[in-house]
Design a protein around this motif. Structure first.
Motif, PDB file in Angstrom:
ATOM      1  N   ARG A 245       0.863  -1.183   0.000  1.00  0.00           N
ATOM      2  CA  ARG A 245       0.000   0.000   0.000  1.00  0.00           C
ATOM      3  C   ARG A 245       0.895   1.227   0.000  1.00  0.00           C
ATOM      4  NH1 ARG A 245      -2.412   3.757  -1.120  1.00  0.00           N
ATOM      5  NH2 ARG A 245      -3.866   4.972   0.141  1.00  0.00           N
ATOM      6  N   VAL A 246       0.912   1.973  -1.110  1.00  0.00           N
ATOM      7  CA  VAL A 246       1.866   3.068  -1.241  1.00  0.00           C
ATOM      8  C   VAL A 246       1.309   4.151  -2.159  1.00  0.00           C
ATOM      9  CG1 VAL A 246       3.081   2.044  -3.223  1.00  0.00           C
ATOM     10  CG2 VAL A 246       4.332   3.570  -1.667  1.00  0.00           C
ATOM     11  N   THR A 247       1.730   5.387  -1.938  1.00  0.00           N
ATOM     12  CA  THR A 247       1.416   6.491  -2.835  1.00  0.00           C
ATOM     13  C   THR A 247       2.344   6.436  -4.041  1.00  0.00           C
ATOM     14  OG1 THR A 247       0.627   7.910  -1.044  1.00  0.00           O
ATOM     15  CG2 THR A 247       1.377   9.011  -3.049  1.00  0.00           C
ATOM     16  N   THR A 248       1.784   6.626  -5.227  1.00  0.00           N
ATOM     17  CA  THR A 248       2.565   6.607  -6.469  1.00  0.00           C
ATOM     18  C   THR A 248       2.347   7.922  -7.213  1.00  0.00           C
ATOM     19  OG1 THR A 248       0.718   5.303  -7.369  1.00  0.00           O
ATOM     20  CG2 THR A 248       2.749   4.134  -6.851  1.00  0.00           C
ATOM     21  N   VAL A 249       3.402   8.709  -7.336  1.00  0.00           N
ATOM     22  CA  VAL A 249       3.342   9.993  -8.039  1.00  0.00           C
ATOM     23  C   VAL A 249       3.864   9.758  -9.454  1.00  0.00           C
ATOM     24  CG1 VAL A 249       4.094  12.399  -8.069  1.00  0.00           C
ATOM     25  CG2 VAL A 249       3.666  11.249  -5.877  1.00  0.00           C
ATOM     26  N   VAL A 250       2.951   9.656 -10.410  1.00  0.00           N
ATOM     27  CA  VAL A 250       3.288   9.297 -11.788  1.00  0.00           C
ATOM     28  C   VAL A 250       2.992  10.472 -12.708  1.00  0.00           C
ATOM     29  CG1 VAL A 250       2.720   7.761 -13.713  1.00  0.00           C
ATOM     30  CG2 VAL A 250       2.828   6.852 -11.374  1.00  0.00           C
ATOM     31  N   ARG A 251       3.985  10.845 -13.512  1.00  0.00           N
ATOM     32  CA  ARG A 251       3.788  11.918 -14.499  1.00  0.00           C
ATOM     33  C   ARG A 251       4.377  11.458 -15.833  1.00  0.00           C
ATOM     34  NH1 ARG A 251       1.150  12.866 -10.719  1.00  0.00           N
ATOM     35  NH2 ARG A 251       0.937  14.836  -9.547  1.00  0.00           N
ATOM     36  N   GLU A 255      11.262  14.035 -14.705  1.00  0.00           N
ATOM     37  CA  GLU A 255      11.496  15.398 -14.211  1.00  0.00           C
ATOM     38  C   GLU A 255      10.213  16.036 -13.698  1.00  0.00           C
ATOM     39  OE1 GLU A 255      14.616  13.933 -16.676  1.00  0.00           O
ATOM     40  OE2 GLU A 255      12.480  14.205 -17.146  1.00  0.00           O
ATOM     41  N   GLN A 256       9.127  15.855 -14.446  1.00  0.00           N
ATOM     42  CA  GLN A 256       7.856  16.453 -14.029  1.00  0.00           C
ATOM     43  C   GLN A 256       7.333  15.807 -12.756  1.00  0.00           C
ATOM     44  OE1 GLN A 256       6.298  19.211 -15.516  1.00  0.00           O
ATOM     45  NE2 GLN A 256       5.274  19.094 -13.531  1.00  0.00           N
ATOM     46  N   ALA A 257       7.512  14.497 -12.639  1.00  0.00           N
ATOM     47  CA  ALA A 257       7.053  13.803 -11.437  1.00  0.00           C
ATOM     48  C   ALA A 257       7.775  14.323 -10.195  1.00  0.00           C
ATOM     49  CB  ALA A 257       7.280  12.297 -11.593  1.00  0.00           C
ATOM     50  N   TRP A 258       9.094  14.479 -10.288  1.00  0.00           N
ATOM     51  CA  TRP A 258       9.839  14.961  -9.120  1.00  0.00           C
ATOM     52  C   TRP A 258       9.524  16.422  -8.823  1.00  0.00           C
ATOM     53  CZ3 TRP A 258      11.734  12.343  -5.371  1.00  0.00           C
ATOM     54  CH2 TRP A 258      12.118  11.013  -5.575  1.00  0.00           C
ATOM     55  N   ALA A 259       9.325  17.224  -9.858  1.00  0.00           N
ATOM     56  CA  ALA A 259       8.960  18.629  -9.635  1.00  0.00           C
ATOM     57  C   ALA A 259       7.631  18.715  -8.905  1.00  0.00           C
ATOM     58  CB  ALA A 259       8.893  19.380 -10.964  1.00  0.00           C
ATOM     59  N   ASP A 260       6.656  17.907  -9.321  1.00  0.00           N
ATOM     60  CA  ASP A 260       5.348  17.923  -8.671  1.00  0.00           C
ATOM     61  C   ASP A 260       5.417  17.366  -7.253  1.00  0.00           C
ATOM     62  OD1 ASP A 260       4.408  18.953 -11.018  1.00  0.00           O
ATOM     63  OD2 ASP A 260       3.096  17.272 -11.526  1.00  0.00           O
ATOM     64  N   ALA A 261       6.198  16.306  -7.050  1.00  0.00           N
ATOM     65  CA  ALA A 261       6.323  15.728  -5.714  1.00  0.00           C
ATOM     66  C   ALA A 261       6.975  16.706  -4.746  1.00  0.00           C
ATOM     67  CB  ALA A 261       7.129  14.429  -5.784  1.00  0.00           C
ATOM     68  N   GLU A 262       8.025  17.365  -5.187  1.00  0.00           N
ATOM     69  CA  GLU A 262       8.709  18.325  -4.313  1.00  0.00           C
ATOM     70  C   GLU A 262       7.830  19.532  -4.028  1.00  0.00           C
ATOM     71  OE1 GLU A 262      12.268  18.921  -6.519  1.00  0.00           O
ATOM     72  OE2 GLU A 262      13.193  17.039  -5.851  1.00  0.00           O
ATOM     73  N   ALA A 263       7.040  19.947  -5.009  1.00  0.00           N
ATOM     74  CA  ALA A 263       6.123  21.082  -4.791  1.00  0.00           C
ATOM     75  C   ALA A 263       5.050  20.707  -3.780  1.00  0.00           C
ATOM     76  CB  ALA A 263       5.492  21.500  -6.118  1.00  0.00           C
ATOM     77  N   LYS A 264       4.574  19.482  -3.849  1.00  0.00           N
ATOM     78  CA  LYS A 264       3.543  19.050  -2.893  1.00  0.00           C
ATOM     79  C   LYS A 264       4.118  18.967  -1.479  1.00  0.00           C
ATOM     80  CE  LYS A 264       0.395  16.090  -4.178  1.00  0.00           C
ATOM     81  NZ  LYS A 264      -0.373  14.848  -4.507  1.00  0.00           N
TER      82      LYS A 264
END
Length: 365
Positions: A245-251, A255-264
């Protein structure tokens, strides 16, 4: 060159269960979800369940806890409005008596043609609010063990009599019966927990042990320990299965995925996203929070920073990247023996579609 799958790999693909998470919450904006009117209306939740069907998911975990809409009621309503959606219904011993629960779940399983999945939860809750009480950890998990044993017996036997320390039933038969199909005799029983007491229950009584997003080596160690524990304690059921059971930040791109994750994470740190109210000191939760001391990113893309700024539960660590990045990481968990995945990200509905279309085909390929 043609790469042939091994028999073991084929078995894992056949048994692969890909689930999401439906936010059964009284307040909007869960983990950064969009704040909208009617966020927990039947129409909104049904739109998520139907989107799951349309975008390749098997179903979704529906969480439980006092102060939230009743989980079983929500699951029943969504099952009635869908055709393949499998609700993974979180339930608590004590909130339910075992015979009462076994009958309710068997009835829903019968009405849906065998779509019910169950997640047994033994973590802390506002027990006094619904008239329950429990002792120490050992007492809590002993009660959970009895609950699972009685429920399983009621689903598979007739005229059940069981006299335990915590629960008793006499001459009890559940009608209608659960759906039996192939190896399936009753709804799968998922279970979580990382304490010694919890692992003893999982090793002997559960069908699926759920892990949160820990590094691969840590998960491998826990799988090995649970297998050995089951042998030592004399497990009587089919081999224990394992889930993540895990959160998955997929873009679209790494680069976009990490930018969005760090912004969140930055929004979480500034108070723009509410802290998870379930950041308890449970052993499993503390294991996740301790990961941050080993680095912000572990393995290839397991992001631990959310836990430092208020993330809890499955939102404590995130797998971040393109669909290919995240699929590669999930396949590594699969190689360890994980066959059940419960994924999520916010906003929930758009991510059901995005990850269903981009990520799931890679996991099934």
């Amino acid at each position: 060159m043609v790469t042939r799958r091994t028999a073991e790999q084929e078995d894992r693909l056949m048994n692969l269960q890909l689930l999401w998470y439906i936010p059964n919450q009284a307040q909007p904006g869960h983990r950064g979800d969009a704040v909208t009117a009617g966020h927990n209306s039947l129409e909104t939740l049904t739109s998520q369940a139907k989107a799951l069907e349309e975008h390749g998911w098997g179903g979704a975990l529906i969480g439980t806890g006092w102060g939230r809409p009743d989980t079983f009621t929500v699951a029943t309503a969504l099952a009635a409005r869908t055709t393949t959606f499998q609700p993974l219904i979180a339930v608590r011993p004590g909130y339910w008596q075992p015979a009462q629960f076994a009958s309710a779940a068997a009835t829903l399983d019968h009405l849906t043609g065998g779509r019910v999945l169950i997640n047994i939860v033994s973590g802390k809750d506002d027990l006094a609010a619904y008239g329950d009480r429990e002792g120490d950890q050992a007492h809590r998990y002993a009660r959970t063990r009895e609950f699972i044993r009685i429920v399983r017996k009621l689903w598979t036997e007739e005229n059940v009599t069981y006299r335990g320390e915590h629960f008793t039933v006499t001459g009890s038969t559940v009608v209608p019966r659960t759906v039996a199909r192939g190896d399936r005799r009753h709804p799968r029983l998922y279970f979580g927990g990382a304490s010694e007491a919890a692992e003893q229950v999982a090793a002997t009584e559960a069908d699926v042990q759920l892990f949160w997003g820990e590094p691969l080596d840590d998960v491998a160690e826990r799988i090995d320990r649970l297998k050995r524990l089951g042998e030592k304690l004399g497990r009587e059921h089919p081999p224990l299965e394992f889930g993540l059971r895990v959160t998955t930040v997929v873009r679209d791109t790494t680069e976009q995925a990490w930018a969005d994750a760090e912004a969140k994470v930055a929004r979480m740190a500034s108070g723009g996203i509410a802290r998870d109210p379930n950041r308890f000191t449970a052993v499993g939760q503390q294991r996740l929070l301790d990961l941050a001391a080993r680095g912000d990113v572990l393995d290839d893309n397991l992001y631990t920073a959310p836990g430092k700024v208020g993330g809890g539960g499955a939102g404590t660590t995130w797998l971040v990247g393109s669909a290919e990045d995240v699929a590669k990481s999930l396949r590594k968990y699969q190689a360890l023996g994980i066959t059940h995945f419960v994924l999520s990200d916010t906003p929930y509905l758009p991510e059901i579609k995005r990850q269903g279309d981009l990520l799931l085909p890679l996991l099934r390929g």
